[in-house]
Motif scaffolding. Structure first.
Motif, mmCIF file in Angstrom:
data_model
loop_
_atom_site.group_PDB
_atom_site.id
_atom_site.type_symbol
_atom_site.label_atom_id
_atom_site.label_comp_id
_atom_site.label_asym_id
_atom_site.label_seq_id
_atom_site.Cartn_x
_atom_site.Cartn_y
_atom_site.Cartn_z
ATOM 1 N N ARG A 74 63.524 57.760 56.174
ATOM 2 C CA ARG A 74 63.970 56.474 56.767
ATOM 3 C C ARG A 74 62.902 56.064 57.610
ATOM 4 O O ARG A 74 62.881 56.631 58.838
ATOM 5 C CB ARG A 74 65.227 56.279 57.308
ATOM 6 C CG ARG A 74 65.882 55.063 57.736
ATOM 7 C CD ARG A 74 67.085 55.090 58.084
ATOM 8 N NE ARG A 74 68.002 55.136 56.871
ATOM 9 C CZ ARG A 74 69.077 54.990 56.870
ATOM 10 N NH1 ARG A 74 69.814 55.184 58.050
ATOM 11 N NH2 ARG A 74 70.067 55.144 55.549
ATOM 12 N N LEU A 75 62.309 55.042 57.463
ATOM 13 C CA LEU A 75 61.449 54.294 58.546
ATOM 14 C C LEU A 75 62.112 52.892 58.834
ATOM 15 O O LEU A 75 62.555 52.379 58.042
ATOM 16 C CB LEU A 75 60.125 54.101 57.642
ATOM 17 C CG LEU A 75 59.180 55.439 57.410
ATOM 18 C CD1 LEU A 75 58.144 54.916 56.542
ATOM 19 C CD2 LEU A 75 58.971 56.203 58.411
ATOM 20 N N ALA A 76 61.559 52.632 59.825
ATOM 21 C CA ALA A 76 62.560 51.232 60.508
ATOM 22 C C ALA A 76 61.581 50.668 61.400
ATOM 23 O O ALA A 76 60.561 50.940 62.125
ATOM 24 C CB ALA A 76 63.828 51.522 61.209
ATOM 25 N N THR A 77 61.717 49.105 61.532
ATOM 26 C CA THR A 77 61.220 48.355 62.630
ATOM 27 C C THR A 77 62.272 47.486 63.457
ATOM 28 O O THR A 77 63.314 47.379 62.826
ATOM 29 C CB THR A 77 60.183 47.304 61.936
ATOM 30 O OG1 THR A 77 59.729 46.688 63.229
ATOM 31 C CG2 THR A 77 60.829 46.269 61.219
ATOM 32 N N TYR A 78 62.144 47.489 64.660
ATOM 33 C CA TYR A 78 63.278 46.936 65.667
ATOM 34 C C TYR A 78 62.411 46.310 66.690
ATOM 35 O O TYR A 78 61.852 47.170 67.445
ATOM 36 C CB TYR A 78 64.157 48.269 65.984
ATOM 37 C CG TYR A 78 65.339 47.824 66.698
ATOM 38 C CD1 TYR A 78 65.957 46.416 66.712
ATOM 39 C CD2 TYR A 78 66.056 48.670 67.492
ATOM 40 C CE1 TYR A 78 67.252 46.165 67.226
ATOM 41 C CE2 TYR A 78 67.398 48.308 68.023
ATOM 42 C CZ TYR A 78 67.915 47.231 67.749
ATOM 43 O OH TYR A 78 69.022 46.970 68.567
ATOM 44 N N ALA A 99 77.637 46.997 69.356
ATOM 45 C CA ALA A 99 76.381 47.324 69.796
ATOM 46 C C ALA A 99 75.020 46.749 69.268
ATOM 47 O O ALA A 99 74.201 46.252 70.195
ATOM 48 C CB ALA A 99 76.304 49.003 69.394
ATOM 49 N N LEU A 100 75.141 46.474 67.939
ATOM 50 C CA LEU A 100 74.026 45.651 67.595
ATOM 51 C C LEU A 100 73.820 44.226 68.248
ATOM 52 O O LEU A 100 72.663 43.654 68.699
ATOM 53 C CB LEU A 100 74.212 45.256 65.997
ATOM 54 C CG LEU A 100 73.947 46.516 65.170
ATOM 55 C CD1 LEU A 100 74.475 46.318 63.911
ATOM 56 C CD2 LEU A 100 72.397 46.850 65.061
ATOM 57 N N LEU A 101 74.984 43.572 68.695
ATOM 58 C CA LEU A 101 75.054 42.477 69.249
ATOM 59 C C LEU A 101 74.634 42.360 70.650
ATOM 60 O O LEU A 101 74.006 41.470 71.464
ATOM 61 C CB LEU A 101 76.287 41.545 69.090
ATOM 62 C CG LEU A 101 76.838 41.095 67.571
ATOM 63 C CD1 LEU A 101 78.294 40.561 67.646
ATOM 64 C CD2 LEU A 101 75.851 40.064 67.256
ATOM 65 N N LEU A 102 74.939 43.524 71.348
ATOM 66 C CA LEU A 102 74.534 43.482 72.744
ATOM 67 C C LEU A 102 73.035 44.328 73.004
ATOM 68 O O LEU A 102 72.547 43.986 73.936
ATOM 69 C CB LEU A 102 75.603 44.749 73.366
ATOM 70 C CG LEU A 102 76.973 44.256 73.522
ATOM 71 C CD1 LEU A 102 77.770 45.448 74.108
ATOM 72 C CD2 LEU A 102 77.015 42.980 74.675
ATOM 73 N N ALA A 103 72.603 44.937 72.060
ATOM 74 C CA ALA A 103 71.439 45.611 72.181
ATOM 75 C C ALA A 103 70.212 44.483 71.910
ATOM 76 O O ALA A 103 69.238 44.802 72.824
ATOM 77 C CB ALA A 103 70.942 46.783 70.955
ATOM 78 N N SER A 104 70.163 43.582 71.197
ATOM 79 C CA SER A 104 69.108 42.781 71.137
ATOM 80 C C SER A 104 69.461 41.491 70.498
ATOM 81 O O SER A 104 70.299 41.451 69.637
ATOM 82 C CB SER A 104 67.907 43.372 70.253
ATOM 83 O OG SER A 104 66.757 42.702 69.950
ATOM 84 N N ASP A 105 68.463 40.577 70.278
ATOM 85 C CA ASP A 105 68.603 39.293 69.599
ATOM 86 C C ASP A 105 68.050 39.444 68.277
ATOM 87 O O ASP A 105 68.167 38.605 67.401
ATOM 88 C CB ASP A 105 68.068 38.051 70.192
ATOM 89 C CG ASP A 105 66.520 38.165 70.829
ATOM 90 O OD1 ASP A 105 66.311 39.320 70.359
ATOM 91 O OD2 ASP A 105 66.146 37.325 71.317
ATOM 92 N N HIS A 106 67.634 40.820 68.000
ATOM 93 C CA HIS A 106 67.050 40.879 66.617
ATOM 94 C C HIS A 106 67.825 42.310 66.052
ATOM 95 O O HIS A 106 68.529 43.004 67.015
ATOM 96 C CB HIS A 106 65.379 41.497 66.579
ATOM 97 C CG HIS A 106 64.618 40.267 66.934
ATOM 98 N ND1 HIS A 106 63.701 39.921 65.938
ATOM 99 C CD2 HIS A 106 64.231 39.398 67.938
ATOM 100 C CE1 HIS A 106 62.848 39.092 66.561
ATOM 101 N NE2 HIS A 106 63.277 38.753 67.718
#
Length: 334
Positions: free
Chosen positions: A2-6, A318-325
């Motif tokens: 698994r590769l990802a971009t964030y 967590a997704l909503l707190l962590a970043s706007d992306h």
């Protein structure tokens, strides 16, 4: 694997001058989110993602005292992530670096910039200048990346070699404009510059593909079909330029084919005026044709649109707190 971009909004604000993670009740760069809330949310997101490598867009700063690699490795250690090695390329002065964190048991990575720094007419090295006539006045303009793309030579445990490029193209927002006319001039100039950067990036991709390399472009292109009213002046978005006829990302292709109606989104922003959110497709993982035979499967970790995320309330929060992306991942047999 698994590769990802964030794209992690204001990741740099979570570290002190010695690159130690700050977990306290002070405000992060995110609106109404403390440093403790954002850091802990990011720990949950990265743990759930469980990727072998993640291209971090807006990574912590490298400067006189700070070091992106050290900060990311401290972050990984704090949350016991297996992606405990980090690498970056050319530093910039925006406090938003591009870096890769990875599991060294699964992946090796080496910064390997291509192109001449001076006098390369085709596709110079990404920390130098690209000469192109932006406004058809028979005069060459010099374009630079505010955030030079990260070029990596990556090898997987199975022995697959990749040319991996992390990119964050310049935003088109007309910062500093004092009136509507100035905003229009800045928006058009910024779009010209962004399209020039896309052409530069595409030429590098062409070079790699011509040499038979497997190519993966990851990151935030800050653009997409129909994203602003100035696109019609230029005919194509930067996403279309970079994608070309051979790279593939299913979310980008779907958005290009469907100008109207619903399409995938990877970012969610609170609008400055009113009580609404804007959603946009900004983050991509594009792969060269040879990688399509390795059973690639893309996923946007959207808290509302991804069924598995939606079923896990802690991950949604967590997704909503962590970043706007939101992260984009690619599962692929390489």
């Amino acid at each position: 694997m698994r590769l990802a971009t964030y794209n992690v909004e204001w990741f740099a604000n979570l570290f002190d001058s010695d690159d130690h993670l700050i977990i306290d009740d002070g405000w992060s760069g995110r609106r109404d989110v403390t440093r403790a809330q954002q850091a802990e949310a990011l720990g949950k997101v990265f743990s759930a993602l469980d990727a072998d490598a993640v291209m971090i867009i807006e990574a912590p700063n490298t400067g006189r005292n700070q070091n992106t690699v050290r900060a990311l490795e401290n972050f990984s250690s704090a949350f016991d992530l297996r992606t405990n090695a980090a690498i970056m390329g050319f530093a910039n002065n925006t406090h938003q670096e591009i870096a890769l964190i990875y599991d060294p048991e699964v992946v090796t990575a080496r910064h390997d910039p291509v192109g001449q720094s001076v006098g390369d007419p085709e596709a110079p090295r990404f920390d130098s200048s690209f000469r192109i006539d932006l406004d058809v006045d028979a005069t060459e303009d010099q374009v630079r990346f505010s955030k030079p793309p990260l070029e990596l030579e990556v090898k997987t445990r199975q022995g697959t070699a990749l040319r991996m490029i992390g990119a964050h193209l310049k935003s088109k927002a007309p910062h500093g404009a004092r009136n509507r006319d100035a905003a229009m001039r800045l928006s058009i100039a910024n779009r010209r510059k962004q399209l020039a950067q896309a052409i530069w990036l595409r030429r590098r991709i062409d070079q790699h593909i011509a040499q038979g390399a497997s190519v993966m472009l990851m990151g935030d292109l800050n653009d997409g079909p129909g994203l602003d009213e100035y696109e019609h002046l230029f005919g194509r978005s930067s996403v279309e330029i970079v994608l070309g006829d051979d790279l593939y990302d299913p979310h980008a292709r779907r958005a290009l084919e469907r100008r109207l109606g619903a399409h995938p989104t990877t970012a969610r922003f609170k609008m400055h005026k009113g009580d609404r959110y804007l959603q946009a497709l900004l983050d991509y993982i594009m792969v060269s044709p040879d990688l399509m035979s390795h059973r690639p499967a893309w996923r946007i970790w959207h808290p509302f649109d991804d069924a598995h995320c939606w079923e896990l309330s802690d991950l949604c929060e967590a997704l909503l707190l962590a970043s706007d992306h939101f992260p984009v991942s690619l599962d692929i047999d390489i």
